[in-house]
Enzyme design. Structure first.
Site, PDB file in Angstrom:
ATOM      1  N   ASP A   1       0.840  -1.203   0.000  1.00  0.00           N
ATOM      2  CA  ASP A   1       0.000   0.000   0.000  1.00  0.00           C
ATOM      3  C   ASP A   1       0.876   1.253   0.000  1.00  0.00           C
ATOM      4  OD1 ASP A   1      -2.782  -1.443   0.932  1.00  0.00           O
ATOM      5  OD2 ASP A   1      -1.038  -2.287   1.924  1.00  0.00           O
TER       6      ASP A   1
ATOM      7  N   HIS B   1      -4.448  -3.577   5.941  1.00  0.00           N
ATOM      8  CA  HIS B   1      -4.175  -3.830   4.522  1.00  0.00           C
ATOM      9  C   HIS B   1      -5.493  -4.234   3.867  1.00  0.00           C
ATOM     10  CE1 HIS B   1      -2.748  -5.227   0.739  1.00  0.00           C
ATOM     11  NE2 HIS B   1      -3.203  -6.437   0.969  1.00  0.00           N
TER      12      HIS B   1
HETATM   13  P1  NAI Z   1      -1.274 -18.551  -4.328  1.00  0.00           P
HETATM   14  O1  NAI Z   1      -2.598 -19.191  -4.182  1.00  0.00           O
HETATM   15  O2  NAI Z   1      -0.624 -18.481  -5.665  1.00  0.00           O
HETATM   16  O3  NAI Z   1      -0.226 -19.263  -3.370  1.00  0.00           O
HETATM   17  C1  NAI Z   1      -0.496 -19.538  -2.043  1.00  0.00           C
HETATM   18  C2  NAI Z   1       0.250 -20.796  -1.701  1.00  0.00           C
HETATM   19  O4  NAI Z   1       0.131 -20.988  -0.291  1.00  0.00           O
HETATM   20  C3  NAI Z   1      -0.296 -22.039  -2.378  1.00  0.00           C
HETATM   21  O5  NAI Z   1       0.754 -22.710  -3.039  1.00  0.00           O
HETATM   22  C4  NAI Z   1      -0.875 -22.853  -1.225  1.00  0.00           C
HETATM   23  O6  NAI Z   1      -0.719 -24.251  -1.417  1.00  0.00           O
HETATM   24  C5  NAI Z   1      -0.024 -22.349  -0.066  1.00  0.00           C
HETATM   25  N1  NAI Z   1      -0.634 -22.527   1.252  1.00  0.00           N
HETATM   26  C6  NAI Z   1      -1.933 -22.399   1.612  1.00  0.00           C
HETATM   27  N2  NAI Z   1      -2.103 -22.660   2.902  1.00  0.00           N
HETATM   28  C7  NAI Z   1      -0.885 -22.957   3.388  1.00  0.00           C
HETATM   29  C8  NAI Z   1      -0.412 -23.329   4.659  1.00  0.00           C
HETATM   30  N3  NAI Z   1      -1.252 -23.480   5.685  1.00  0.00           N
HETATM   31  N4  NAI Z   1       0.903 -23.568   4.826  1.00  0.00           N
HETATM   32  C9  NAI Z   1       1.747 -23.460   3.778  1.00  0.00           C
HETATM   33  N5  NAI Z   1       1.354 -23.109   2.542  1.00  0.00           N
HETATM   34  C10 NAI Z   1       0.060 -22.859   2.351  1.00  0.00           C
HETATM   35  O7  NAI Z   1      -1.424 -17.107  -3.695  1.00  0.00           O
HETATM   36  P2  NAI Z   1      -0.444 -15.848  -3.812  1.00  0.00           P
HETATM   37  O8  NAI Z   1      -0.841 -15.046  -4.996  1.00  0.00           O
HETATM   38  O9  NAI Z   1       0.960 -16.309  -3.695  1.00  0.00           O
HETATM   39  O10 NAI Z   1      -0.877 -15.020  -2.521  1.00  0.00           O
HETATM   40  C11 NAI Z   1      -0.631 -15.490  -1.222  1.00  0.00           C
HETATM   41  C12 NAI Z   1      -1.362 -14.657  -0.204  1.00  0.00           C
HETATM   42  O11 NAI Z   1      -0.876 -13.320  -0.205  1.00  0.00           O
HETATM   43  C13 NAI Z   1      -2.869 -14.543  -0.447  1.00  0.00           C
HETATM   44  O12 NAI Z   1      -3.516 -14.670   0.810  1.00  0.00           O
HETATM   45  C14 NAI Z   1      -3.030 -13.134  -0.968  1.00  0.00           C
HETATM   46  O13 NAI Z   1      -4.324 -12.638  -0.688  1.00  0.00           O
HETATM   47  C15 NAI Z   1      -1.985 -12.429  -0.160  1.00  0.00           C
HETATM   48  N6  NAI Z   1      -1.567 -11.120  -0.667  1.00  0.00           N
HETATM   49  C16 NAI Z   1      -1.253 -10.149   0.264  1.00  0.00           C
HETATM   50  C17 NAI Z   1      -0.828  -8.904  -0.113  1.00  0.00           C
HETATM   51  C18 NAI Z   1      -0.489  -7.861   0.917  1.00  0.00           C
HETATM   52  O14 NAI Z   1      -0.200  -6.727   0.520  1.00  0.00           O
HETATM   53  N7  NAI Z   1      -0.494  -8.138   2.212  1.00  0.00           N
HETATM   54  C19 NAI Z   1      -0.703  -8.556  -1.541  1.00  0.00           C
HETATM   55  C20 NAI Z   1      -1.008  -9.637  -2.439  1.00  0.00           C
HETATM   56  C21 NAI Z   1      -1.429 -10.865  -1.998  1.00  0.00           C
END
Ligand code: NAI
Length: 327
Positions: free
Chosen positions: A161, A189
């Site tokens: 952000d 966030h």
């Molecule tokens: P993604 O779905 O591509 O990858 C997430 C990975 O985490 C998957 O491979 C899944 O198997 C794994 N996973 C799920 N639960 C798990 C657990 N308990 N232990 C270990 N691994 C686990 O998602 P992406 O795009 O990588 O995003 C990840 C997170 O980041 C999402 O929650 C998204 O909303 C968040 N995010 C946060 C932002 C921020 O500014 N704080 C910005 C963009 C995304």
């Protein structure tokens, strides 16, 4: 040469993981003289574990001089062993039609288990960054599940952000993003975050005076920054990943290596600053030095800012109330 540090990353086979791990291994996060051991966590299912192996093959093929060890895990109790840094990226973001209670229950379970594991096995000085959404509340849950660790070492990512706000201001003023100082983002966030440029300067000049347009602030700037994640999903068909990974690198690098007096934004547990109740995981302006962050105190909060802060605080305390039974 320096002793290697252990960096745990969850959700390591996901989109953000793919944009993040190579930069940690190349030294962009902790410095070009700091060897790292990557301890990578994915859910134990065969598919994600296999995908993780593929990412690790690519990491090997980079032959990064600073990458001196790498492990795949399916259990946080082994993944977080002796971790000096933990980037909690994996979570269950809100899907279409998902009820709030369901979202909180799933993430409550994940972040309670991960907080407990950090509490049991991580370095006593572990620095934790929660990226997985809802990031502030997930960080709060993990912090509460780890009573033997320093609560202040649990942080949530507001840096994306912050960086989005900086780039919008650079575009509006026609100035270089590198010259923007004293910008901050208050709160959650989420689209309720309050990006605040009232104190910001560019080469000593006031950004607020340069822009001099409260209508733009309220009706263009804040909605653009707040809804940027949705705009990227709409355009790309996927949520922001490279920019999120970049923000995670910025957050950890600044925390570990310092900001040289520059303000950055971190989501941290409040100690009552600016009237935010204790322990609320809230975005604040901070400076970092010697591995510690320090809140910028004494800033004046005008009526518009107070209303924005109250709104994002209300959302966070509601989220916190929704997980109270887990704490
Ligand atoms: P993604 O779905 O591509 O990858 C997430 C990975 O985490 C998957 O491979 C899944 O198997 C794994 N996973 C799920 N639960 C798990 C657990 N308990 N232990 C270990 N691994 C686990 O998602 P992406 O795009 O990588 O995003 C990840 C997170 O980041 C999402 O929650 C998204 O909303 C968040 N995010 C946060 C932002 C921020 O500014 N704080 C910005 C963009 C995304």
């Amino acid at each position: 040469s320096k002793k290697p540090v252990r960096v745990a990353v969850t959700g390591a086979a996901g989109q953000i993981g793919y944009a993040l791990l190579f930069r940690i291994a190349s030294g962009e996060m902790l410095g070009k003289d700091q060897p790292v051991i990557l301890q990578l966590l994915e859910v134990p299912a065969e598919g994600p574990q296999k995908a993780l192996k593929g990412v690790m093959m690519e990491l090997e093929d980079c032959a990064f001089p600073l990458l001196v060890g790498m492990e795949a895990h399916g259990d946080p109790m082994t993944a977080f062993k002796d971790a000096d840094y933990a980037l909690l990226v994996g979570s269950r973001p809100r899907g279409p039609g998902m009820e709030r209670a369901e979202l909180l229950a799933i993430n409550g379970a994940i972040f309670t288990a991960q907080g407990k594991a950090l509490n049991a096995v991580a370095s006593r000085d572990v620095k934790v960054l929660v990226v997985g959404n809802p990031a502030n509340t997930n960080a709060y849950i993990a912090m509460k599940a780890a009573p033997d660790l320093k609560p202040g070492n649990f942080t949530a990512m507001l840096r994306l952000d912050h960086n989005r706000a900086a780039s919008q201001i650079a575009a509006k003023t026609g100035k270089a993003v590198a010259d923007i100082e004293k910008l901050c983002v208050w709160g959650n966030h989420s689209p309720t975050m309050y990006a605040d440029y009232r104190f910001a300067t560019i080469k000593g000049e006031s950004v607020k005076a340069m822009i001099n347009d409260q209508e733009w602030n309220a009706n263009v700037f804040l909605p653009t920054v707040g809804k940027r994640g949705a705009a990227i999903i709409e355009a790309r068909g996927l949520s922001s990943a490279a920019s999120a990974a970049n923000a995670a690198i910025d957050h950890m690098r600044d925390w570990a290596l310092g900001t040289n007096g520059k303000w950055v934004t971190m989501g941290i547990p409040s100690q009552g600053w600016y009237g935010i109740p204790k322990d609320v995981m809230f975005g604040f302006p901070v400076t970092c030095e010697n591995g510690e962050y320090k809140v910028v105190e004494g800033l004046e909060i005008d009526a518009f800012s107070q209303a924005c802060i109250d709104k994002t605080l209300k959302e966070l305390t509601d989220e916190q109330a929704g997980v109270a039974h887990l704490i």
